[in-house]
Design a protein around this motif. Structure first.
Motif, short mmCIF file in Angstrom:
data_model
loop_
_atom_site.label_atom_id
_atom_site.label_comp_id
_atom_site.label_asym_id
_atom_site.label_seq_id
_atom_site.Cartn_x
_atom_site.Cartn_y
_atom_site.Cartn_z
N GLU A 43 0.79 -1.14 -0.02
CA GLU A 43 0.18 -0.08 -0.20
C GLU A 43 0.95 1.29 -0.02
O GLU A 43 1.89 1.12 0.77
CB GLU A 43 -0.88 -0.12 1.28
N LYS A 44 0.40 2.33 -0.83
CA LYS A 44 1.03 3.67 -0.63
C LYS A 44 2.51 3.54 -1.11
O LYS A 44 3.51 4.19 -0.67
CB LYS A 44 0.77 4.32 0.47
N GLY A 45 3.04 2.50 -1.86
CA GLY A 45 4.33 2.18 -2.30
C GLY A 45 5.32 1.88 -1.30
O GLY A 45 6.71 1.52 -1.21
N LYS A 46 4.92 1.37 -0.14
CA LYS A 46 5.65 0.67 0.70
C LYS A 46 6.43 -0.64 0.68
O LYS A 46 7.57 -0.51 0.89
CB LYS A 46 4.86 0.47 2.17
N ALA A 47 5.70 -1.43 -0.20
CA ALA A 47 6.48 -2.60 -0.58
C ALA A 47 7.52 -2.46 -1.77
O ALA A 47 8.60 -2.78 -1.54
CB ALA A 47 5.29 -3.55 -1.11
N ASN A 48 7.22 -1.27 -2.48
CA ASN A 48 8.09 -0.85 -3.34
C ASN A 48 9.35 -0.48 -2.89
O ASN A 48 10.47 -0.68 -3.20
CB ASN A 48 7.51 0.09 -4.81
#
Length: 99
Positions: A43-48
């Motif tokens: 979510e919201k680029g956290k994993a990226n």
């Protein structure tokens, strides 16, 4: 074998992301993609951002030299490693995956 792709600025590494895992790390290879697990939620680029950190540590490159070029919201992603060549990344991944 990871399907690395030469790019004018470096190397593109295909990644299969496993967000919300128990721990961060490289899981291996499947279907030509590097499997990367991260504890961060997708979510919201956290994993990226977490994947960039794992790739940085595993491949010995700075986080600032890794760019997400495709798959922002998909588990199948493509990251550009700036300033490196295909042979160097291939050899490093071969050693990493052999352990």
């Amino acid at each position: 074998m990871i399907d690395l792709e030469a790019h004018p600025r470096g190397v593109i590494v295909p990644v299969r992301a496993h967000a919300g895992s128990r721990r961060n790390g490289i899981l291996g290879e499947r279907e030509g993609m590097l499997r990367v697990a991260v504890t961060a939620a997708p979510e919201k680029g956290k994993a990226n951002r977490a994947i960039v950190e794992v790739l940085s540590k595993a491949l010995g490159v700075s986080k600032s030299s890794i760019e997400l070029v495709a798959g922002e919201t998909s588990p199948q992603k493509r990251f550009l490693l700036v300033g490196v060549d295909v042979d160097a990344v291939g050899k490093h991944l071969a050693r990493l995956l052999a352990t």
